[in-house]
Design a protein around this motif. Structure first.
Motif, short mmCIF file in Angstrom:
data_model
loop_
_atom_site.label_atom_id
_atom_site.label_comp_id
_atom_site.label_asym_id
_atom_site.label_seq_id
_atom_site.Cartn_x
_atom_site.Cartn_y
_atom_site.Cartn_z
N UNK A 1 5.44 44.51 70.82
CA UNK A 1 4.02 43.67 71.24
C UNK A 1 4.08 43.23 72.68
N UNK A 2 5.79 43.15 73.32
CA UNK A 2 4.58 43.02 74.86
C UNK A 2 5.61 41.66 75.28
N UNK A 3 5.97 41.21 74.72
CA UNK A 3 7.15 39.67 74.15
C UNK A 3 7.41 39.84 74.85
N UNK A 4 7.84 38.30 74.98
CA UNK A 4 8.92 37.86 75.89
C UNK A 4 9.89 36.63 74.68
N UNK A 5 9.35 37.06 73.42
CA UNK A 5 9.87 36.05 72.90
C UNK A 5 11.33 37.40 72.05
N UNK A 6 12.60 36.44 71.52
CA UNK A 6 13.22 37.45 71.49
C UNK A 6 13.14 37.19 69.50
N UNK A 7 13.44 38.64 69.32
CA UNK A 7 13.15 38.89 67.05
C UNK A 7 13.93 39.04 66.66
N UNK A 8 14.94 38.20 65.21
CA UNK A 8 15.97 38.84 64.99
C UNK A 8 15.43 39.03 63.29
N UNK B 1 26.05 35.11 62.97
CA UNK B 1 26.02 36.54 63.31
C UNK B 1 25.17 35.94 64.64
N UNK B 2 24.34 35.06 64.92
CA UNK B 2 23.14 34.59 65.70
C UNK B 2 24.79 33.34 66.62
N UNK B 3 25.49 32.91 66.35
CA UNK B 3 26.90 32.32 67.24
C UNK B 3 27.23 33.16 68.38
N UNK B 4 27.79 34.61 66.56
CA UNK B 4 28.85 35.73 67.95
C UNK B 4 27.82 36.13 69.22
N UNK B 5 26.44 36.03 69.28
CA UNK B 5 25.63 37.16 70.10
C UNK B 5 25.01 35.64 71.31
N UNK B 6 25.62 34.38 70.91
CA UNK B 6 25.35 33.14 71.48
C UNK B 6 23.30 32.64 71.85
N UNK B 7 23.15 33.32 69.99
CA UNK B 7 21.88 32.85 69.99
C UNK B 7 21.25 31.77 69.14
N UNK B 8 20.67 30.51 69.76
CA UNK B 8 20.23 29.64 68.54
C UNK B 8 19.26 29.85 68.18
N UNK B 9 18.75 29.74 67.06
CA UNK B 9 16.91 30.07 67.06
C UNK B 9 15.77 28.59 67.44
N UNK C 1 7.33 31.28 76.97
CA UNK C 1 7.72 30.98 75.71
C UNK C 1 9.04 32.58 75.50
N UNK C 2 10.08 32.04 75.73
CA UNK C 2 11.01 32.29 75.45
C UNK C 2 11.95 32.73 73.95
N UNK C 3 11.38 32.31 72.76
CA UNK C 3 11.30 31.78 71.44
C UNK C 3 11.88 32.95 71.43
N UNK C 4 13.43 32.15 70.18
CA UNK C 4 14.58 32.81 69.86
C UNK C 4 13.92 32.57 68.17
N UNK C 5 13.39 34.46 67.36
CA UNK C 5 12.84 33.68 66.13
C UNK C 5 13.34 34.97 65.35
N UNK C 6 13.79 34.29 64.04
CA UNK C 6 14.86 34.54 62.94
C UNK C 6 13.93 34.64 61.08
#
Length: 494
Positions: free
Chosen positions: A134-141, A290-298, A446-451
């Protein structure tokens, strides 16, 4: 569909709320199977790193943290709040306690955790290949529930429901299923705890997905197409529409009718009710760790919605953390455009089934008479939304959108060809919404974290994929005239 609410339905409601039943005979099955123990560990995958986590030991009850409590279910005869004993013909005592509980956490029985170990914790994976595509800056989980024996999130509640019934000495359970994921899960759980299981599968899915039926039968269940000629509710539907594709509301009516008339039989529900949503919170509790373990907040949490159990399971623990001020994600429910209860329904007391045999529940509804067109996401073809999700929506704690099925399958193909997993038709709605958001992030930077929740695999749904790949899939909507008629039949509650 007014003919469904027949005099038989009225007498059956009287029978149900008066606890009148008659016995039925079923063959015996083996006793409880005890599974061997193994460590509580699974992984969160982020690039090449893996982090072990534990299976949750408690289910989380969002009701406890809401300042405004959800409206109570009502007795359909008196329109007064339901007495817990009104539910005893259908459910075992412990599930009734959970249904009305205000406790924040409820301990998961050791025997249930023992079964959970077969597949839990489930993986949380970063979709780096999809991000690159998608060539997106978002981080998708994505939190993937397809690793369970039944291939979806449904065993999270099927196992405790079967266990509590077995503990109370129940011999037989009945239920409905749409796509077959819930029916498969309850068949699996029943086989472990020595219960006889009978499933009413929505006719459209019964025809579309024969291997789901065979899966249920492999675990020992008896499967009926719904509407059927076995129950009065089914007979009424077939009389008015002999070619009815069925719906979850109709299948619920048939299962409830059988449970209400047989003393040794209880009813199990795969979504909608509070205790079902409660059991599914193992998904979100794991995901938080799991998100806490990799330092991410959605920033955004997305799930598909039909009855709402998958969405609630992922989102409710995150809503708790938002209410505590620890994070501030947006929660987005995604429903099919052909059955848009949140986005097009009304918030009102309505029956949970088509024949009007259940208590009245305050929910977003398209009307209990509403029969959705036979979209491929059979598990989302339900006229109403879970009362607790509806309440959360009314409180402004979440948002909802509806997406057509062609866009969903296009997204599913992109996901399968990048991440390797062929998703069930239901979570394709979450994938489509995630791709929309990721492409928007591409525009804004935007570098959103999407779960997102991938609640099951699509290995038994390949006929649906074939229709899409061959260009034979069409988008289905709903008749505004049909919707007006079904909403007109919603009970008037003062």
């Amino acid at each position: 569909m007014e003919s469904v609410a027949s005099s038989h339905s009225t007498s059956l409601r009287s029978s149900f709320f008066g606890y009148s039943k008659q016995s039925a005979c079923y063959a015996k099955k083996p006793n409880l199977i005890t599974l061997s123990k193994k460590p509580f560990s699974s992984r969160v995958v982020s690039g090449t790193s893996t982090v072990p986590i534990e299976i949750p030991k408690q289910w989380y009850n969002l009701v406890a943290d809401l300042d405004v409590k959800p409206p109570p279910p009502l007795n359909p005869q008196t329109h007064k709040p339901l007495n817990p004993s009104d539910l005893s013909p259908l459910f075992p005592d412990e599930l009734i306690k959970q249904e009305i509980s205000f406790e924040q956490f409820i301990e998961i029985p050791d025997e249930v955790i023992d079964v959970y170990r077969l597949w839990r914790p489930t993986p949380l994976t970063r979709a780096k290949r999809l991000e690159k595509f998608l060539d997106t800056p978002a981080r998708i989980y994505y939190k993937y529930e397809g690793t369970s024996p039944a291939g979806s999130h449904k065993p999270n509640t099927a196992v405790p429901q079967a266990w509590y019934n077995a503990q109370q000495g129940v011999k037989n359970v009945v239920t409905e299923t749409g796509a077959g994921q819930w029916g498969s899960a309850l068949s699996f759980a029943s086989s472990l705890f020595g219960l006889n299981c009978e499933v009413w599968q929505v006719r459209a899915s019964y025809d579309q997905k024969p291997y789901r039926r065979l899966m249920m039968e492999t675990w020992g269940a008896k499967v009926q197409p719904s509407p059927s000629s076995i129950t009065q509710a089914g007979q009424n539907i077939l009389k008015s529409d002999p070619s009815s594709p069925g719906s979850l509301g109709i299948a619920i009516s048939e299962a409830v009718e059988v449970a209400a008339l047989n003393e040794d039989t209880k009813y199990c529900l795969g979504s909608v009710l509070n205790h079902v949503l409660l059991h599914q919170t193992v998904i979100g509790e794991e995901c938080l760790k799991q998100l806490e373990a990799v330092g991410e907040i959605p920033d955004l949490v997305i799930g598909c919605t039909g009855g709402g159990s998958n969405f609630a399971g992922l989102c409710f623990p995150f809503i708790r953390e938002k209410l505590r001020g620890k994070m501030s994600p947006v929660f987005r429910a995604v429903e099919p455009a052909a059955c848009p209860s949140l986005t097009k329904g009304v918030y009102a007391y309505d029956f949970g089934d088509t024949a009007g045999l259940t208590p009245l529940m305050k929910m977003h509804t398209l009307g209990h008479d509403f029969i959705p067109d036979p979209i491929h996401a059979g598990g989302l073809r339900y006229h109403g939304m879970a009362p607790l999700i509806s309440h959360v929506y009314e409180l402004g704690l979440m948002e909802a959108i509806a997406i057509q099925q062609i866009e969903c399958f296009e997204a599913a193909i992109q996901f399968a060809r990048t991440e390797g997993i062929i998703p069930a038709p239901e979570p394709t709605h979450a994938i489509a919404a995630t791709i929309r958001e990721a492409l928007e992030c591409k525009k804004t930077g935007e570098k959103k974290v999407i779960v997102m929740a991938i609640c099951g695999h699509g290995h038994f749904d390949l006929a649906s994929y074939e229709k899409y790949l061959r260009g034979k899939m069409v988008d289905l909507s709903y008749s505004h005239e049909k919707l007006r008629a079904s909403l007109a039949a919603v009970p008037k509650v003062a």
